[in-house]
Design a protein around this motif. Structure first.
Motif, PDB file in Angstrom:
ATOM      1  N   ASP A 148       0.733   4.093  -1.176  1.00 20.55           N
ATOM      2  CA  ASP A 148       0.232   5.457  -1.010  1.00 20.55           C
ATOM      3  C   ASP A 148      -0.100   5.758   0.442  1.00 20.55           C
ATOM      4  O   ASP A 148      -0.572   6.829   0.763  1.00 20.55           O
ATOM      5  N   TRP A 199       3.037  -4.446  -8.765  1.00 17.03           N
ATOM      6  CA  TRP A 199       3.956  -4.297  -7.621  1.00 17.03           C
ATOM      7  C   TRP A 199       4.631  -5.607  -7.269  1.00 17.03           C
ATOM      8  O   TRP A 199       5.644  -5.624  -6.581  1.00 17.03           O
ATOM      9  N   TYR A 238      -2.015  -6.719 -12.371  1.00 15.25           N
ATOM     10  CA  TYR A 238      -2.683  -5.466 -12.721  1.00 15.25           C
ATOM     11  C   TYR A 238      -1.900  -4.270 -12.185  1.00 15.25           C
ATOM     12  O   TYR A 238      -1.555  -3.343 -12.920  1.00 15.25           O
ATOM     13  N   GLU A 239      -1.591  -4.303 -10.889  1.00 11.01           N
ATOM     14  CA  GLU A 239      -0.818  -3.179 -10.333  1.00 11.01           C
ATOM     15  C   GLU A 239       0.675  -3.325 -10.612  1.00 11.01           C
ATOM     16  O   GLU A 239       1.403  -2.338 -10.627  1.00 11.01           O
ATOM     17  N   THR A 245       0.883  -1.165   0.000  1.00 10.21           N
ATOM     18  CA  THR A 245       0.000   0.000   0.000  1.00 10.21           C
ATOM     19  C   THR A 245       0.913   1.205   0.000  1.00 10.21           C
ATOM     20  O   THR A 245       1.108   1.857   0.997  1.00 10.21           O
ATOM     21  N   ARG A 282     -11.021   4.597  -4.984  1.00  9.57           N
ATOM     22  CA  ARG A 282      -9.690   4.829  -4.432  1.00  9.57           C
ATOM     23  C   ARG A 282      -9.707   4.457  -2.941  1.00  9.57           C
ATOM     24  O   ARG A 282     -10.704   4.695  -2.257  1.00  9.57           O
ATOM     25  N   LYS A 342       1.024  -5.306 -15.855  1.00  6.60           N
ATOM     26  CA  LYS A 342       0.016  -4.279 -15.538  1.00  6.60           C
ATOM     27  C   LYS A 342      -1.087  -4.322 -16.586  1.00  6.60           C
ATOM     28  O   LYS A 342      -1.141  -3.492 -17.492  1.00  6.60           O
ATOM     29  N   HIS A 377     -10.184   6.370 -11.726  1.00 10.90           N
ATOM     30  CA  HIS A 377      -9.121   5.719 -10.955  1.00 10.90           C
ATOM     31  C   HIS A 377      -9.412   4.230 -10.782  1.00 10.90           C
ATOM     32  O   HIS A 377     -10.461   3.856 -10.263  1.00 10.90           O
ATOM     33  N   GLY A 378      -8.468   3.399 -11.231  1.00  6.80           N
ATOM     34  CA  GLY A 378      -8.618   1.947 -11.067  1.00  6.80           C
ATOM     35  C   GLY A 378      -9.722   1.407 -11.953  1.00  6.80           C
ATOM     36  O   GLY A 378     -10.399   2.160 -12.668  1.00  6.80           O
ATOM     37  N   ILE A 393      -4.116  -9.377  -8.766  1.00  7.58           N
ATOM     38  CA  ILE A 393      -4.157  -7.918  -8.900  1.00  7.58           C
ATOM     39  C   ILE A 393      -2.776  -7.295  -8.642  1.00  7.58           C
ATOM     40  O   ILE A 393      -2.295  -6.484  -9.430  1.00  7.58           O
ATOM     41  N   LEU A 394      -2.126  -7.654  -7.541  1.00 12.25           N
ATOM     42  CA  LEU A 394      -0.802  -7.064  -7.279  1.00 12.25           C
ATOM     43  C   LEU A 394       0.220  -7.516  -8.318  1.00 12.25           C
ATOM     44  O   LEU A 394       1.086  -6.749  -8.728  1.00 12.25           O
ATOM     45  N   CYS A 408      -4.044 -11.109  -4.387  1.00  8.31           N
ATOM     46  CA  CYS A 408      -2.679 -10.582  -4.538  1.00  8.31           C
ATOM     47  C   CYS A 408      -1.997 -11.184  -5.758  1.00  8.31           C
ATOM     48  O   CYS A 408      -1.328 -10.473  -6.529  1.00  8.31           O
TER      49      CYS A 408
END
Ligand code: FCB
Length: 463
Positions: free
Chosen positions: A5, A198, A195-196, A3, A330, A204, A324-325, A191-192, A188
């Motif tokens: 942010d 990370w 998509y994200e 996380t 968010r 992505k 967003h997303g 998506i992690l 995770c």
């Protein structure tokens, strides 16, 4: 889990929490600690292990906060007797670990690698000798790179490869391991990781991520009957990372945003696992990114299981955020008390979450398969690690767990994350979650104060 942010803050001081006593959970309640293979084992080239997606990802500049990897980690592959001794001395009744797939199948032979199987066989014997009930997780994110090279979880063939893994492991260990978790946190993985970006493999693309999620769930459903066939008295489940949700405000827009987020974060996994298919509203909102689902897939995913594993860390506050997303939502940065990860500290979220799941789904037994906190631990001159904040975190979450038990929620066990400090994925070694401190230069293990408290709790020295 990442996380980025969320700003890190220090824990708020407060009065000593009132912790429950072990007896309040009943004699059959299971108490454990959890770890995962890539985060602790190291020994990246030992005994025929091949490259995993995390080895490849970590070797890519800019992916891991401190530029590190799991190549050595806690060297648990060689030091496991000491680590299991610690688990026994704490008084644990169970130990949750995961299997490194790259130790078992190397992509060149259809036969499993005997040396890899032998390692886990020795490890399981070591647990049983120390009175620790083994809880094996088949997939905690370290996919072999050779499978990623063929498309990874986005390729339907990986489902079959996972079933081969489940088959090989349960044939070899099923005489001694009765508790099997197919996957750790499919959200995770999907998506992690896809998509994200990370996490490994660092893709992505939403469509890929949702296809990955579908194949992960499908592989779970296909593996369940194989595990049962090989281990007649098996108890089989899956572990999900779940967050109670709060709206950023009571406005209709934020409330609707929270509903949309819930559709992908919670119901996207739980609904198909319990025979309801993917949530219709979320399918519509995701548009072209929805996965290819073949006839019969949803029946396979809904294979009956014996328990659900819940990994609980923190609640999420959701705001409407057009553009967003994938769902115009968010997650707001945490307010108030947080861990060094920037994650809110909210023990009541645990009882709330468990009650919601038990109300919504016929999940049988619930187990908290992960819960824990990261703090900037310091080894004092006298060698002590006075992790007051983690001890308080543990006490307060066990109080929330006791509340769930008192409310009649069928939760039957708790695994603290984690036994040892370890490689915290994209955060590398900058984040410590262990009850036991690891000095990575010397591999020395030191019990933190939180471990001493857990030991006292487990020995019923605290009321
Ligand atoms: C969970 C993961 C685990 C660890 C904790 C902090 O999402 O399952 O491996 O990283 O977060």
């Amino acid at each position: 889990m990442t996380t980025r942010d969320m700003p890190a803050a220090s824990p708020a001081p407060g009065p000593e929490p009132h912790a429950p006593g072990r007896h309040e959970f009943g004699p059959d309640f299971l108490w454990g600690c959890a770890t995962s293979s890539y985060q602790i084992e190291g020994a990246a080239d030992a005994d025929g292990r091949v490259e995993s997606i995390w080895d490849r990802f970590a070797a890519t500049p800019g992916t891991i906060r401190d530029g590190s990897s799991g190549r050595v980690a806690c060297d648990h592959y060689h030091r496991w007797p000491e680590d299991l001794d610690i688990g026994r001395d704490l008084g644990l009744s169970a130990y949750r670990f995961s299997i490194a797939w790259p130790r078992i199948f190397d992509g060149t032979s259809r036969a499993p690698n005997e040396k890899g199987l032998d390692f886990y066989s020795r490890l399981v014997d070591g647990m049983l000798e120390r009175g620790l009930q083994p809880w094996a997780t088949l997939y905690h994110w370290d996919l072999p790179q050779w499978l990623q090279d063929r498309g990874g979880w986005a390729d339907r063939a990986t489902v079959g490869a996972f079933v081969d893994l489940a088959d090989a492991l349960t044939r070899r260990l099923g005489d001694r391991v009765k508790h099997w978790i197919t996957h750790n946190e499919p959200w995770c993985t999907a998506i992690l990781g896809n998509y994200e970006g990370w996490h490994a493999p660092g893709i992505k693309d939403l469509r890929t991520a949702l296809q990955v999620a579908h194949h992960v769930l499908l592989s779970h459903g296909q593996a369940v009957p194989v595990i049962r066939a090989n281990v007649p008295d098996a108890r089989v489940g899956i572990s999900l990372s779940l967050h109670p949700l709060r709206p950023a405000s009571e406005s209709a827009r934020d409330l609707a945003a929270m509903e949309r987020h819930d559709g992908l974060r919670y119901r996207w996994f739980l609904d198909p696992l319990y025979g309801r298919g993917y949530p219709a509203a979320t399918l519509a909102q995701l548009g072209d990114a929805v996965p290819v689902v073949l006839p019969g897939d949803l029946d396979v995913i809904a294979a009956p299981t014996d328990f659900l594993g819940v990994n609980y860390y923190f609640p999420e506050t959701v705001a409407d955020a057009p553009g967003h997303g994938p769902l115009d939502t968010r997650i707001l940065p945490a307010q108030g008390e947080t861990t060094a990860m920037g994650w809110p500290v909210a023990p009541q979220g645990l009882s709330e979450l468990l009650a919601r799941i038990a109300r919504d789904y016929p999940c049988g037994s619930l187990y908290v398969t992960e819960n824990g906190a990261c703090y900037d631990d310091v080894v004092a001159d006298d060698g002590a690690v006075r992790d007051v904040a983690r001890r308080r975190y543990l006490m307060r979450h066990l109080a929330a767990l006791r509340q769930a038990v008192a409310d009649g929620v069928p939760v039957r066990g708790y695994f603290a994350w984690s036994l040892l400090d370890n490689f915290e994925w994209a955060e590398g070694y900058t984040r410590r979650f262990g009850l036991v401190h690891v000095d990575y230069a010397t591999q020395q293990r030191r019990l933190k104060d939180s471990a001493a408290w857990y030991r006292a709790f487990l020995r019923a020295d605290v009321d």
